[in-house]
Every structure is written in C-alpha cells, then in structure tokens.
Design a protein around this motif. Sequence first.
Motif, PDB file in Angstrom:
ATOM      1  N   ARG A 121      27.273  83.708   5.300  1.00  0.00           N
ATOM      2  CA  ARG A 121      26.346  84.211   4.308  1.00  0.00           C
ATOM      3  C   ARG A 121      26.772  83.697   2.931  1.00  0.00           C
ATOM      4  N   VAL A 122      25.789  83.442   2.086  1.00  0.00           N
ATOM      5  CA  VAL A 122      26.040  82.921   0.742  1.00  0.00           C
ATOM      6  C   VAL A 122      25.685  83.992  -0.277  1.00  0.00           C
ATOM      7  N   THR A 123      26.624  84.301  -1.148  1.00  0.00           N
ATOM      8  CA  THR A 123      26.385  85.306  -2.178  1.00  0.00           C
ATOM      9  C   THR A 123      25.192  84.914  -3.048  1.00  0.00           C
ATOM     10  N   GLY A 124      24.284  85.858  -3.230  1.00  0.00           N
ATOM     11  CA  GLY A 124      23.122  85.624  -4.073  1.00  0.00           C
ATOM     12  C   GLY A 124      21.937  85.009  -3.361  1.00  0.00           C
ATOM     13  N   VAL A 125      22.079  84.702  -2.063  1.00  0.00           N
ATOM     14  CA  VAL A 125      20.986  84.128  -1.282  1.00  0.00           C
ATOM     15  C   VAL A 125      20.483  85.190  -0.304  1.00  0.00           C
ATOM     16  N   ASP A 126      19.191  85.353  -0.214  1.00  0.00           N
ATOM     17  CA  ASP A 126      18.573  86.323   0.692  1.00  0.00           C
ATOM     18  C   ASP A 126      18.934  85.961   2.138  1.00  0.00           C
ATOM     19  N   PRO A 127      19.528  86.890   2.890  1.00  0.00           N
ATOM     20  CA  PRO A 127      19.850  86.604   4.293  1.00  0.00           C
ATOM     21  C   PRO A 127      18.638  86.158   5.111  1.00  0.00           C
ATOM     22  N   ASP A 128      17.470  86.709   4.807  1.00  0.00           N
ATOM     23  CA  ASP A 128      16.275  86.287   5.536  1.00  0.00           C
ATOM     24  C   ASP A 128      15.961  84.816   5.272  1.00  0.00           C
ATOM     25  N   GLU A 129      16.213  84.362   4.055  1.00  0.00           N
ATOM     26  CA  GLU A 129      16.021  82.952   3.731  1.00  0.00           C
ATOM     27  C   GLU A 129      16.995  82.085   4.516  1.00  0.00           C
ATOM     28  N   GLN A 130      18.236  82.532   4.606  1.00  0.00           N
ATOM     29  CA  GLN A 130      19.215  81.779   5.388  1.00  0.00           C
ATOM     30  C   GLN A 130      18.842  81.742   6.865  1.00  0.00           C
ATOM     31  N   ASP A 131      18.358  82.860   7.383  1.00  0.00           N
ATOM     32  CA  ASP A 131      17.993  82.907   8.799  1.00  0.00           C
ATOM     33  C   ASP A 131      16.800  82.004   9.090  1.00  0.00           C
ATOM     34  N   ALA A 132      15.851  81.937   8.173  1.00  0.00           N
ATOM     35  CA  ALA A 132      14.694  81.059   8.364  1.00  0.00           C
ATOM     36  C   ALA A 132      15.137  79.592   8.354  1.00  0.00           C
ATOM     37  N   LEU A 133      16.033  79.255   7.432  1.00  0.00           N
ATOM     38  CA  LEU A 133      16.565  77.887   7.379  1.00  0.00           C
ATOM     39  C   LEU A 133      17.355  77.575   8.643  1.00  0.00           C
ATOM     40  N   ALA A 134      18.141  78.541   9.102  1.00  0.00           N
ATOM     41  CA  ALA A 134      18.925  78.341  10.322  1.00  0.00           C
ATOM     42  C   ALA A 134      18.020  78.043  11.513  1.00  0.00           C
ATOM     43  N   LEU A 135      16.937  78.800  11.628  1.00  0.00           N
ATOM     44  CA  LEU A 135      16.034  78.566  12.757  1.00  0.00           C
ATOM     45  C   LEU A 135      15.417  77.170  12.684  1.00  0.00           C
ATOM     46  N   GLU A 136      15.016  76.746  11.487  1.00  0.00           N
ATOM     47  CA  GLU A 136      14.475  75.390  11.341  1.00  0.00           C
ATOM     48  C   GLU A 136      15.482  74.343  11.815  1.00  0.00           C
ATOM     49  N   ASN A 137      16.720  74.487  11.390  1.00  0.00           N
ATOM     50  CA  ASN A 137      17.728  73.495  11.733  1.00  0.00           C
ATOM     51  C   ASN A 137      18.141  73.578  13.204  1.00  0.00           C
ATOM     52  N   LEU A 138      18.185  74.789  13.749  1.00  0.00           N
ATOM     53  CA  LEU A 138      18.518  74.925  15.166  1.00  0.00           C
ATOM     54  C   LEU A 138      17.420  74.350  16.050  1.00  0.00           C
ATOM     55  N   VAL A 139      16.183  74.469  15.631  1.00  0.00           N
ATOM     56  CA  VAL A 139      15.085  73.849  16.380  1.00  0.00           C
ATOM     57  C   VAL A 139      15.254  72.332  16.398  1.00  0.00           C
ATOM     58  N   LEU A 140      15.596  71.753  15.260  1.00  0.00           N
ATOM     59  CA  LEU A 140      15.838  70.303  15.210  1.00  0.00           C
ATOM     60  C   LEU A 140      16.998  69.925  16.127  1.00  0.00           C
ATOM     61  N   ALA A 141      18.063  70.725  16.087  1.00  0.00           N
ATOM     62  CA  ALA A 141      19.225  70.434  16.921  1.00  0.00           C
ATOM     63  C   ALA A 141      18.896  70.588  18.406  1.00  0.00           C
ATOM     64  N   ALA A 142      18.113  71.603  18.747  1.00  0.00           N
ATOM     65  CA  ALA A 142      17.737  71.798  20.148  1.00  0.00           C
ATOM     66  C   ALA A 142      16.908  70.631  20.657  1.00  0.00           C
ATOM     67  N   ARG A 143      16.015  70.116  19.825  1.00  0.00           N
ATOM     68  CA  ARG A 143      15.202  68.970  20.246  1.00  0.00           C
ATOM     69  C   ARG A 143      16.056  67.724  20.425  1.00  0.00           C
ATOM     70  N   ALA A 144      17.044  67.531  19.544  1.00  0.00           N
ATOM     71  CA  ALA A 144      17.950  66.390  19.697  1.00  0.00           C
ATOM     72  C   ALA A 144      18.785  66.541  20.963  1.00  0.00           C
ATOM     73  N   ALA A 145      19.249  67.763  21.235  1.00  0.00           N
ATOM     74  CA  ALA A 145      20.006  67.992  22.463  1.00  0.00           C
ATOM     75  C   ALA A 145      19.145  67.727  23.691  1.00  0.00           C
ATOM     76  N   ASP A 146      17.914  68.189  23.648  1.00  0.00           N
ATOM     77  CA  ASP A 146      17.008  67.967  24.775  1.00  0.00           C
ATOM     78  C   ASP A 146      16.772  66.472  25.009  1.00  0.00           C
ATOM     79  N   ARG A 147      16.719  65.720  23.935  1.00  0.00           N
ATOM     80  CA  ARG A 147      16.494  64.270  24.042  1.00  0.00           C
ATOM     81  C   ARG A 147      17.576  63.592  24.871  1.00  0.00           C
ATOM     82  N   ILE A 148      18.806  64.118  24.836  1.00  0.00           N
ATOM     83  CA  ILE A 148      19.901  63.499  25.583  1.00  0.00           C
ATOM     84  C   ILE A 148      20.262  64.302  26.838  1.00  0.00           C
TER      85      ILE A 148
END
Length: 279
Positions: A121-148
């Motif tokens: 967690r980052v001080t001063g950043v909304d946890p919901d904002e971090q979670d939304a960003l995390a989901l975006e990046n995890l989706v990208l990572a999951a698609r890359a993993a699926d590719r291989i």
Amino acid sequence: MGLADQRFSVNLSILFTELPLLERPAAAAAAGFTAVELWWPWPDAPTPEASELDALRTAIETAGVRLTGLNFYAGQLPGPDRGALSLPGEESARFRANIDVTADFAASLGCTALNALYGNRVTGVDPDEQDALALENLVLAARAADRIGAVLLVETLNERESPDYPLVSTPAGVAVVDKVNAATGLGNARFLMDLYHLAMNGEDLPRVIADHADRTGHVQIADCPGRGAPGTGTLPLEELLDRLAAAGYAGWIGLEYKPGDGPSADAFGWLPATARAAR
C-alpha cells in the motif's frame, strides 16, 4: 506418500546466494536437485540486456536443471519492496514493461509458473485505486502467461514481515485469483500457497490445504519461526506435504528458506538425496 514422492524445486534467490547468480544452477545440480525457481534476478532492471538473459539461460541449461517458477519484476526483493503491479506511476510502468520479457524468458526454458507479487500500500493513495490498477496489470500478466501455457500465481505474504502488503491471508489471495479469472475468462490464475507465510499469519494450515489445494498452482515451504530449513522450527512440514498430496496437489514444492550460517549445500540434510531429483 512421503518425501520421495514429492517434486522439489530450489529457490536460487534465497539459497546458494553466497555464489554469483550464474553459478547457482550448477550448485543446485551438484546438491542433487533437478529443478530450480527464481525471484526476478535483476531488481533494478525490469528489461535487462539480452546478454544477461542469455547468460542466465545458458547457466540453467548447462547445469541440466529445469526452471519451474519465475517472478515478474517486483522491485527491490529482497529489500523494502513487495511487488510493483499495484503501485501507480513509474513502478507500474516498469512492471508492464517486464511482463513479456519475463514470459518470453520463461517460455525459452519451459517454465510454466509466473508469480506476480501484488505490491505494498502507498501512503496517500486510495486502496481502491491501487486494487483497480492491480487488476489491470494482473489481467495483462495472466494473458502473457496464457500465451506461453503458464499459470499466473498470486501470493499471500505475512503481516509481521510485510505490514504494508494487503494480501496477508489465504482468503485475500484467493479473492484476487478469482477476480483475475473472472476478468480474463482464462482460468489460469492460481494461488501460491506459501506455508511459512500462512503459518506466520496464524492460519489453520490443514484447513487451508483442505479448502484450497484445488486452487493452488504452486507451494513454497520454510520452517516457522525463523524461515529456516525444515526441522529448524515447529511446523510439521512433512505431514502438511502429505496432506497436500492427499488433497490432490501434485505440483512443485519450492524450497524458499534461509540456509542458516553455513553454505547452502549443507541446508538439505532433512531431505534424502534420493528425494531431491524430481521424477
């Protein structure tokens, strides 16, 4: 089931660290192991030079060991960081730049498990904002993993050692796995069950195994307390591994523990030589 029926992989980012990175695969092989795993080996470089990737690939191939798990870029690890994918700004961009680099390197060695640490967690950043960003990046990572043809792993850490890390319980980790799978429809996000971290969190490990073995893509072990080799703490690790096998888990068991005061080669006395080579 017994130790000889399990498949063990040595984590070269915490064991054999008394040696240069490129010498560690051969050291693991000399200790009798045929499989290794790694955190991202270049904490300052999400996109290292091709020559560095080639040198590590050659070291692994020459040693005759298999790479069974690899982390995406996670910042300074070991160190103050616990991942980058939920951190807004530069670190998130570094994670995204690393996704295909990691996937392509893993694919070149037949590695089919990629671990994405969530980030603090980052001080001063909304946890919901971090979670939304995390989901975006995890989706990208999951698609890359699926590719291989790989799985994407989501890991729970422990609150005592990682107080700013939001995934400090099995339900929290599994919930992220479910969100990623729902978002991608790929079904390749899996839980990384680290028995040391879960024990540090005070979880009921037999219950965790019974409830979540079928959602688990990788297991890591260290004794607790101390994060040392099995037998240095109080966890009944052999019993827990038997429970995992009985629950249907047939994947890799990553040895992610501190070797103690001596050389890493001396930290495997608990595991008979005949049980070290994966079958």
